[in-house]
Scaffold this motif. Structure first.
Motif, PDB file in Angstrom:
ATOM      1  N   LEU A 134     -18.822  -9.470   9.637  1.00  0.00           N
ATOM      2  CA  LEU A 134     -17.596  -8.775   8.985  1.00  0.00           C
ATOM      3  C   LEU A 134     -17.841  -7.707   8.181  1.00  0.00           C
ATOM      4  O   LEU A 134     -18.438  -8.068   7.134  1.00  0.00           O
ATOM      5  N   GLU A 135     -17.582  -6.511   8.498  1.00  0.00           N
ATOM      6  CA  GLU A 135     -17.437  -5.376   7.744  1.00  0.00           C
ATOM      7  C   GLU A 135     -16.315  -4.935   7.053  1.00  0.00           C
ATOM      8  O   GLU A 135     -16.314  -4.202   6.015  1.00  0.00           O
ATOM      9  N   ILE A 136     -15.135  -5.197   7.955  1.00  0.00           N
ATOM     10  CA  ILE A 136     -13.920  -4.621   7.272  1.00  0.00           C
ATOM     11  C   ILE A 136     -12.959  -5.852   7.315  1.00  0.00           C
ATOM     12  O   ILE A 136     -12.960  -6.307   8.478  1.00  0.00           O
ATOM     13  N   LEU A 137     -12.294  -5.930   6.144  1.00  0.00           N
ATOM     14  CA  LEU A 137     -11.221  -7.030   5.859  1.00  0.00           C
ATOM     15  C   LEU A 137     -10.199  -6.538   5.446  1.00  0.00           C
ATOM     16  O   LEU A 137     -10.207  -5.748   4.404  1.00  0.00           O
ATOM     17  N   SER A 138      -8.845  -6.803   6.365  1.00  0.00           N
ATOM     18  CA  SER A 138      -7.648  -6.111   5.685  1.00  0.00           C
ATOM     19  C   SER A 138      -6.865  -7.157   5.535  1.00  0.00           C
ATOM     20  O   SER A 138      -6.368  -8.076   6.274  1.00  0.00           O
ATOM     21  N   MET A 139      -6.463  -7.548   4.165  1.00  0.00           N
ATOM     22  CA  MET A 139      -5.170  -8.729   3.967  1.00  0.00           C
ATOM     23  C   MET A 139      -4.201  -8.022   3.082  1.00  0.00           C
ATOM     24  O   MET A 139      -3.842  -8.475   1.943  1.00  0.00           O
ATOM     25  N   VAL A 140      -3.419  -7.174   3.480  1.00  0.00           N
ATOM     26  CA  VAL A 140      -2.224  -6.464   2.923  1.00  0.00           C
ATOM     27  C   VAL A 140      -1.180  -7.182   2.780  1.00  0.00           C
ATOM     28  O   VAL A 140      -0.788  -7.772   4.074  1.00  0.00           O
ATOM     29  N   ASN A 141      -0.474  -7.513   1.761  1.00  0.00           N
ATOM     30  CA  ASN A 141       0.787  -8.153   1.588  1.00  0.00           C
ATOM     31  C   ASN A 141       1.065  -9.516   2.415  1.00  0.00           C
ATOM     32  O   ASN A 141       1.608  -9.686   3.305  1.00  0.00           O
ATOM     33  N   ILE A 142      -0.067 -10.399   1.951  1.00  0.00           N
ATOM     34  CA  ILE A 142      -0.072 -11.682   2.353  1.00  0.00           C
ATOM     35  C   ILE A 142       0.230 -13.014   1.396  1.00  0.00           C
ATOM     36  O   ILE A 142       0.186 -14.041   1.646  1.00  0.00           O
ATOM     37  N   GLY A 143       0.682 -12.489   0.097  1.00  0.00           N
ATOM     38  CA  GLY A 143       1.024 -13.426  -0.724  1.00  0.00           C
ATOM     39  C   GLY A 143      -0.274 -13.865  -1.632  1.00  0.00           C
ATOM     40  O   GLY A 143      -0.055 -14.947  -1.912  1.00  0.00           O
ATOM     41  N   ARG A 178     -17.851  -4.467   3.806  1.00  0.00           N
ATOM     42  CA  ARG A 178     -18.019  -2.846   3.157  1.00  0.00           C
ATOM     43  C   ARG A 178     -16.694  -2.543   2.427  1.00  0.00           C
ATOM     44  O   ARG A 178     -16.512  -1.728   1.714  1.00  0.00           O
ATOM     45  N   LYS A 179     -15.760  -2.860   3.340  1.00  0.00           N
ATOM     46  CA  LYS A 179     -14.248  -2.435   3.018  1.00  0.00           C
ATOM     47  C   LYS A 179     -13.188  -3.498   2.934  1.00  0.00           C
ATOM     48  O   LYS A 179     -13.386  -4.458   3.829  1.00  0.00           O
ATOM     49  N   LEU A 180     -12.613  -3.664   1.731  1.00  0.00           N
ATOM     50  CA  LEU A 180     -11.505  -4.655   1.646  1.00  0.00           C
ATOM     51  C   LEU A 180     -10.436  -4.161   1.098  1.00  0.00           C
ATOM     52  O   LEU A 180     -10.207  -3.487   0.097  1.00  0.00           O
ATOM     53  N   GLU A 181      -9.215  -4.673   1.940  1.00  0.00           N
ATOM     54  CA  GLU A 181      -7.879  -4.135   1.651  1.00  0.00           C
ATOM     55  C   GLU A 181      -7.305  -5.258   1.138  1.00  0.00           C
ATOM     56  O   GLU A 181      -6.979  -6.237   1.949  1.00  0.00           O
ATOM     57  N   LEU A 182      -6.801  -5.312   0.039  1.00  0.00           N
ATOM     58  CA  LEU A 182      -6.004  -6.209  -0.759  1.00  0.00           C
ATOM     59  C   LEU A 182      -4.766  -5.634  -1.386  1.00  0.00           C
ATOM     60  O   LEU A 182      -4.033  -6.497  -2.287  1.00  0.00           O
ATOM     61  N   SER A 183      -4.149  -4.562  -0.995  1.00  0.00           N
ATOM     62  CA  SER A 183      -2.910  -3.934  -1.336  1.00  0.00           C
ATOM     63  C   SER A 183      -1.899  -4.784  -1.373  1.00  0.00           C
ATOM     64  O   SER A 183      -1.658  -5.842  -0.352  1.00  0.00           O
ATOM     65  N   ASP A 184      -0.876  -4.525  -2.316  1.00  0.00           N
ATOM     66  CA  ASP A 184       0.347  -5.498  -2.475  1.00  0.00           C
ATOM     67  C   ASP A 184       0.459  -6.848  -2.277  1.00  0.00           C
ATOM     68  O   ASP A 184       1.152  -7.607  -1.420  1.00  0.00           O
ATOM     69  N   LEU A 202     -12.854  -0.948  -2.189  1.00  0.00           N
ATOM     70  CA  LEU A 202     -11.790  -1.727  -2.497  1.00  0.00           C
ATOM     71  C   LEU A 202     -10.513  -1.288  -2.905  1.00  0.00           C
ATOM     72  O   LEU A 202     -10.590  -0.475  -3.867  1.00  0.00           O
ATOM     73  N   ASN A 203      -9.460  -1.973  -2.152  1.00  0.00           N
ATOM     74  CA  ASN A 203      -8.147  -1.567  -2.657  1.00  0.00           C
ATOM     75  C   ASN A 203      -7.288  -2.631  -3.199  1.00  0.00           C
ATOM     76  O   ASN A 203      -6.991  -3.333  -2.491  1.00  0.00           O
ATOM     77  N   LEU A 204      -7.020  -2.421  -4.529  1.00  0.00           N
ATOM     78  CA  LEU A 204      -6.242  -3.438  -5.276  1.00  0.00           C
ATOM     79  C   LEU A 204      -4.895  -2.960  -5.529  1.00  0.00           C
ATOM     80  O   LEU A 204      -4.213  -3.514  -6.491  1.00  0.00           O
TER      81      LEU A 204
END
Length: 250
Positions: free
Chosen positions: A44-53, A67-73, A93-95
């Protein structure tokens, strides 16, 4: 939809090790923890978990290639120290939109490969000298909230690699173009062959018409000769009859 179920659906008949990009945005984490994601996702290189609580990353498994982790909202306020150990190759990293309030909360993000950090809409951004403080605290960071220390925006080229990863391995597009050209070439050959075959059939039909015309002309000539022969025969017969009449008169 629950996070576990969403991750299971995203596998799409693949094994976890085959998954390179995983997007589970807007599903639900029942207890604020990462669920359904295991260390089996070794590629796994890209993981997006936006708005999941999410409120914690304590149960995030080891993802050495991430390499890329999306954790916004989400509702993350700390506990970022595990990222250095579990995601050593993280570059983005997106926080944004989380509950990061103190600079001390991001201090553990001293990952040597981390180049871009987004904290937009977090309370920490309201701190005095926020940008200067973050760049001093995390000197490896090049872009903070989309801009470098000189307020230059992230160039489009910084996003090209991610787009290429989503599009597939290098060379796929060229191969598809080659295949399209081959298909166009084969279609052209088929059209050309069809045209030649059609021309050949037309020539044969034209030759047939010509032969029929010659036969018709020969028949007409034969009919003309026969008519002429009959006419000459009738004339000779009339001449003979006329001579007979003259003899009778004498």
């Amino acid at each position: 939809m629950e996070m576990k179920k969403r991750i299971s659906l995203e596998l799409r008949n693949r094994s976890p090790a085959e998954v390179v990009e995983l997007v589970v945005d807007s599903c639900r984490s029942s207890d604020g923890e990462v669920e359904g994601l295991t260390e089996q996702y070794t590629g796994l290189e890209i993981l997006s978990m936006v708005n999941i609580g999410l409120s914690s990353l304590a149960k995030l498994p080891s993802l050495p290639k991430l390499r890329k982790l999306e954790l916004s909202d989400n509702s993350i306020s700390g506990g970022l120290d595990s990222l250095a150990e579990k995601c050593p190759n993280l570059t983005y990293l997106n926080l944004s939109g989380n509950q990061i309030k103190e600079l001390s909360s991001i201090e553990p993000l001293n990952l040597k490969n981390l180049k871009s950090l987004d904290l937009y809409s977090c309370d920490v951004t309201a701190a005095d000298d926020y940008r200067d403080s973050v760049f001093e605290l995390l000197p490896q960071i090049v872009y903070l909230d989309g801009f470098d220390q000189e307020d230059n925006e992230v160039p489009d080229s910084e996003n090209v690699s991610d787009e290429d990863d989503e599009a597939g391995p290098p060379g796929d597009e060229e191969e598809e173009e080659d295949e399209d050209e081959e298909e166009e070439g084969s279609e052209g050959d088929e059209v050309g062959l069809s045209y030649l075959m059609k021309e050949g059939i037309q020539d044969e039909e034209d030759d047939g018409d010509y032969v029929e015309e010659e036969e018709d002309e020969e028949e007409e000539e034969e009919d003309g000769e026969a008519d002429e022969a009959r006419a000459q025969g009738e004339k000779r017969k009339r001449d003979a009859d006329d001579e007979g009449d003259d003899d009778d008169d004498e």
